[in-house]
Write a protein that holds these residues in place. Structure first.
Motif, PDB file in Angstrom:
ATOM      1  N   ASN A   1       0.832  -1.201   0.000  1.00 50.02           N
ATOM      2  CA  ASN A   1       0.000   0.000   0.000  1.00 50.02           C
ATOM      3  C   ASN A   1       0.871   1.257   0.000  1.00 50.02           C
ATOM      4  O   ASN A   1       1.787   1.372   0.807  1.00 50.02           O
ATOM      5  CB  ASN A   1      -0.904   0.026   1.241  1.00 50.02           C
ATOM      6  CG  ASN A   1      -1.731  -1.237   1.374  1.00 50.02           C
ATOM      7  OD1 ASN A   1      -2.454  -1.614   0.460  1.00 50.02           O
ATOM      8  ND2 ASN A   1      -1.615  -1.907   2.515  1.00 50.02           N
TER       9      ASN A   1
ATOM     10  N   PRO B   1      -5.015  -6.068   8.951  1.00 42.47           N
ATOM     11  CA  PRO B   1      -5.904  -6.250   7.805  1.00 42.47           C
ATOM     12  C   PRO B   1      -6.809  -7.482   7.908  1.00 42.47           C
ATOM     13  O   PRO B   1      -7.818  -7.565   7.206  1.00 42.47           O
ATOM     14  CB  PRO B   1      -4.935  -6.388   6.623  1.00 42.47           C
ATOM     15  CG  PRO B   1      -3.722  -5.638   7.053  1.00 42.47           C
ATOM     16  CD  PRO B   1      -3.611  -5.904   8.519  1.00 42.47           C
TER      17      PRO B   1
ATOM     18  N   ASN C   1      -8.596  -7.966  10.288  1.00 42.00           N
ATOM     19  CA  ASN C   1      -9.798  -7.357  10.859  1.00 42.00           C
ATOM     20  C   ASN C   1     -10.146  -6.183   9.942  1.00 42.00           C
ATOM     21  O   ASN C   1      -9.838  -5.026  10.255  1.00 42.00           O
ATOM     22  CB  ASN C   1      -9.531  -6.878  12.289  1.00 42.00           C
ATOM     23  CG  ASN C   1     -10.759  -6.318  12.971  1.00 42.00           C
ATOM     24  OD1 ASN C   1     -11.753  -5.985  12.315  1.00 42.00           O
ATOM     25  ND2 ASN C   1     -10.709  -6.188  14.290  1.00 42.00           N
ATOM     26  N   PRO C   2     -10.762  -6.462   8.791  1.00 42.72           N
ATOM     27  CA  PRO C   2     -10.948  -5.414   7.783  1.00 42.72           C
ATOM     28  C   PRO C   2     -11.776  -4.229   8.255  1.00 42.72           C
ATOM     29  O   PRO C   2     -11.565  -3.105   7.799  1.00 42.72           O
ATOM     30  CB  PRO C   2     -11.638  -6.155   6.622  1.00 42.72           C
ATOM     31  CG  PRO C   2     -12.245  -7.376   7.241  1.00 42.72           C
ATOM     32  CD  PRO C   2     -11.357  -7.748   8.380  1.00 42.72           C
ATOM     33  N   THR C   3     -12.699  -4.462   9.179  1.00 42.29           N
ATOM     34  CA  THR C   3     -13.525  -3.356   9.672  1.00 42.29           C
ATOM     35  C   THR C   3     -12.662  -2.341  10.416  1.00 42.29           C
ATOM     36  O   THR C   3     -12.703  -1.128  10.145  1.00 42.29           O
ATOM     37  CB  THR C   3     -14.641  -3.876  10.593  1.00 42.29           C
ATOM     38  OG1 THR C   3     -15.474  -4.788   9.865  1.00 42.29           O
ATOM     39  CG2 THR C   3     -15.492  -2.717  11.111  1.00 42.29           C
TER      40      THR C   3
ATOM     41  N   TYR D   1      -9.395  -2.021  10.304  1.00 43.76           N
ATOM     42  CA  TYR D   1      -8.384  -1.493   9.391  1.00 43.76           C
ATOM     43  C   TYR D   1      -8.952  -0.359   8.542  1.00 43.76           C
ATOM     44  O   TYR D   1      -8.354   0.725   8.414  1.00 43.76           O
ATOM     45  CB  TYR D   1      -7.892  -2.638   8.514  1.00 43.76           C
ATOM     46  CG  TYR D   1      -6.786  -2.299   7.534  1.00 43.76           C
ATOM     47  CD1 TYR D   1      -5.744  -1.455   7.867  1.00 43.76           C
ATOM     48  CD2 TYR D   1      -6.772  -2.881   6.258  1.00 43.76           C
ATOM     49  CE1 TYR D   1      -4.720  -1.169   6.962  1.00 43.76           C
ATOM     50  CE2 TYR D   1      -5.756  -2.606   5.354  1.00 43.76           C
ATOM     51  CZ  TYR D   1      -4.743  -1.754   5.709  1.00 43.76           C
ATOM     52  OH  TYR D   1      -3.734  -1.482   4.817  1.00 43.76           O
ATOM     53  N   GLN D   2     -10.122  -0.582   7.986  1.00 47.05           N
ATOM     54  CA  GLN D   2     -10.725   0.425   7.122  1.00 47.05           C
ATOM     55  C   GLN D   2     -11.164   1.655   7.900  1.00 47.05           C
ATOM     56  O   GLN D   2     -11.031   2.792   7.423  1.00 47.05           O
ATOM     57  CB  GLN D   2     -11.922  -0.169   6.368  1.00 47.05           C
ATOM     58  CG  GLN D   2     -12.387   0.658   5.188  1.00 47.05           C
ATOM     59  CD  GLN D   2     -11.302   0.854   4.143  1.00 47.05           C
ATOM     60  OE1 GLN D   2     -10.664  -0.109   3.725  1.00 47.05           O
ATOM     61  NE2 GLN D   2     -11.074   2.093   3.722  1.00 47.05           N
ATOM     62  N   GLN D   3     -11.663   1.460   9.122  1.00 51.22           N
ATOM     63  CA  GLN D   3     -12.086   2.604   9.933  1.00 51.22           C
ATOM     64  C   GLN D   3     -10.899   3.525  10.234  1.00 51.22           C
ATOM     65  O   GLN D   3     -11.038   4.754  10.194  1.00 51.22           O
ATOM     66  CB  GLN D   3     -12.718   2.109  11.237  1.00 51.22           C
ATOM     67  CG  GLN D   3     -14.120   1.544  11.067  1.00 51.22           C
ATOM     68  CD  GLN D   3     -14.681   1.001  12.371  1.00 51.22           C
ATOM     69  OE1 GLN D   3     -13.924   0.620  13.274  1.00 51.22           O
ATOM     70  NE2 GLN D   3     -15.994   0.951  12.486  1.00 51.22           N
TER      71      GLN D   3
ATOM     72  N   LYS E   1      -8.138   3.848   8.453  1.00 53.18           N
ATOM     73  CA  LYS E   1      -7.746   4.526   7.218  1.00 53.18           C
ATOM     74  C   LYS E   1      -8.750   5.607   6.840  1.00 53.18           C
ATOM     75  O   LYS E   1      -8.358   6.692   6.376  1.00 53.18           O
ATOM     76  CB  LYS E   1      -7.597   3.513   6.085  1.00 53.18           C
ATOM     77  CG  LYS E   1      -6.419   2.559   6.271  1.00 53.18           C
ATOM     78  CD  LYS E   1      -5.998   1.894   4.968  1.00 53.18           C
ATOM     79  CE  LYS E   1      -7.093   1.031   4.393  1.00 53.18           C
ATOM     80  NZ  LYS E   1      -6.645   0.360   3.153  1.00 53.18           N
ATOM     81  N   ASN E   2     -10.042   5.339   7.046  1.00 54.99           N
ATOM     82  CA  ASN E   2     -11.070   6.331   6.717  1.00 54.99           C
ATOM     83  C   ASN E   2     -10.957   7.577   7.589  1.00 54.99           C
ATOM     84  O   ASN E   2     -11.421   8.653   7.205  1.00 54.99           O
ATOM     85  CB  ASN E   2     -12.466   5.716   6.879  1.00 54.99           C
ATOM     86  CG  ASN E   2     -12.781   4.700   5.788  1.00 54.99           C
ATOM     87  OD1 ASN E   2     -12.096   4.633   4.771  1.00 54.99           O
ATOM     88  ND2 ASN E   2     -13.817   3.910   6.005  1.00 54.99           N
TER      89      ASN E   2
ATOM     90  N   THR F   1       0.421  -9.867   3.690  1.00 48.34           N
ATOM     91  CA  THR F   1      -0.736 -10.550   4.261  1.00 48.34           C
ATOM     92  C   THR F   1      -0.924 -11.931   3.644  1.00 48.34           C
ATOM     93  O   THR F   1      -1.829 -12.658   4.026  1.00 48.34           O
ATOM     94  CB  THR F   1      -2.019  -9.716   4.038  1.00 48.34           C
ATOM     95  OG1 THR F   1      -2.175  -9.480   2.630  1.00 48.34           O
ATOM     96  CG2 THR F   1      -1.942  -8.400   4.768  1.00 48.34           C
TER      97      THR F   1
END
Length: 411
Positions: free
Chosen positions: A98, A175, A177-179, A181-183, A185-186, A197
């Protein structure tokens, strides 16, 4: 089929829990080196030639004082170079591929993985860490930093967003735990994942000596990671010091293992988080062994009792998590293997060659210690002059300025 599904699901959950303590990156060796590694054969170099000492040259003193011409320019105009402004941001690509832009200078770091936190402290960045997780326990000075969750798989997302660090460093467990991780980053916080990964199984059994020598052990991964961190937090001098120290031991092990013949390599069963659970890594070969799981097609398979007995390993290395580094945890883990009825006829159990290693000694700055322990366990005659426990204290004094109590490997 139902039972197989339940076993697989249980195994996956187990892997996530135990690996999240220290990060998957501690369990594998990258197959490509971040820096060139020389072949162990030493080529003679030309001896430096002697040079004559510089001789004094007589200086003729003028007999008359020089006169100043009215046309001689007495002052010169020189332009002062404009200083290069300090960068205000840096764009980097993390271990998961990334790309992100991080504002500079970085003054507030959240380290969610224990190995990462220890690396940053060894680099002299302890005062920059404003958040950690419960898995970050080394060095002891890190315990004064507030914890924001159990580990990088289960961080306290809302609290971390409120903390608003300049950057978050985490292992590949975040990653998963995608929820969460995304929170993160958001929220606009750069999240740097240090490792891939999707680790792949590595079978070096068919490699030549030179190809095996060229493979990167965990030491190379740690050194490369620290170099990457300097782009974000600086501290190049501290990193150079660690790299020089670690690569010295790296070369010692690689050079001595290089001389082994296949018949001298020790057949080894590597276990983590429960009976039969293993992973396919080149690290066993790099320490002078042969991984009995070398032909498995997935990175972290579960081996049957029948397979282990049939392979009859001469050594067993068990990886455990001991956050308090209590020797009793290691003794209990070793006794568990020695007392397994199904393994009583396996050579490793019969002859007491069962060893226990803390995940902490296979990741981060302590990867040197784990590497030396594994090599000494599997090839004791080649490493009789090295005591990994003494090297561990050398590391503590050199990079943390203090003695750190605790057990990292046994016996």
């Amino acid at each position: 089929m139902k039972n197989t599904t339940i076993i697989a699901a249980t195994f996956i959950v187990g892997i996530i829990i135990i690996a999240s303590i220290y990060g998957v990156y501690s369990l594998y060796s990258p197959t490509s080196s971040s820096s060139s590694t020389s072949n162990p054969t030493v080529n003679p170099t030309a001896s430096p030639t002697a040079t004559e000492s510089p001789t004094s040259t007589a200086t003729i003193k003028p007999t008359t004082k020089p006169t100043t011409s009215s046309n001689t320019q007495t002052s010169s105009t020189s332009s002062t170079p404009t200083p290069t402004p300090a960068p205000t941001e840096v764009t980097v690509t993390d271990g998961a591929g990334n790309t992100m832009t991080i504002p500079l200078p970085v003054t507030r770091i959240a380290a969610l993985d224990g190995g990462i936190a220890e690396i940053l402290c060894a680099m002299g960045c302890r005062d920059l860490i404003v958040g950690r997780t419960d898995s970050c326990t080394m060095p002891p000075s890190i315990l004064s930093v507030k914890s924001y969750g159990e580990n990088d798989y289960a961080p306290n997302v809302e609290a971390l967003i409120t903390l608003d660090p300049d950057v978050i460093f985490a292992s590949s467990m975040l990653p998963y735990n995608p929820t969460a991780y995304q929170q993160l980053k958001n929220a606009g916080i750069p999240v740097y994942i240090i490792d891939t990964t999707t680790p792949e199984p590595t079978n070096p059994s068919k490699l030549t000596k030179d190809e095996l020598y060229a493979l990167s052990p965990p030491i190379d991964f740690t050194c490369g990671l620290m170099q990457n961190f300097t782009k974000i937090v600086g501290h190049q001098t501290e990193v150079d010091s660690y790299v020089k120290w670690a690569q010295n031991y790296n070369k010692i092990v690689k050079d001595r293992i290089y001389a082994l013949t296949p018949s001298q390599q020790v057949k080894t069963y590597l276990e983590w988080y429960g009976y039969g659970r293993t992973f396919v890594t080149a690290s066993v070969y790099q320490a002078g062994g042969i991984n009995i799981a070398e032909n498995q097609t997935v990175y972290s398979p579960t081996l049957s009792t029948e397979f282990i007995v049939e392979q009859n390993p001469s050594a067993i290395i068990v990886l455990i998590a001991s956050p308090s580094h209590n020797i009793n945890d290691f003794i209990a883990a070793r006794n568990d293997v020695l007392n397994r009825t199904s393994l009583q006829n396996v050579d490793a159990v019969k002859y007491g060659r069962v060893y226990v290693c803390d995940f902490y000694a296979r990741s981060g700055v302590r990867c040197v210690i784990g590497y030396l322990y594994w090599a000494k366990w599997l090839q004791p005659s080649l490493f009789s002059d090295i005591d990994p426990a003494i090297v561990n204290q050398e590391l503590n004094q050199k990079f943390f300025g203090t003695a750190i109590a605790g057990t990292f490997a046994y016996p």
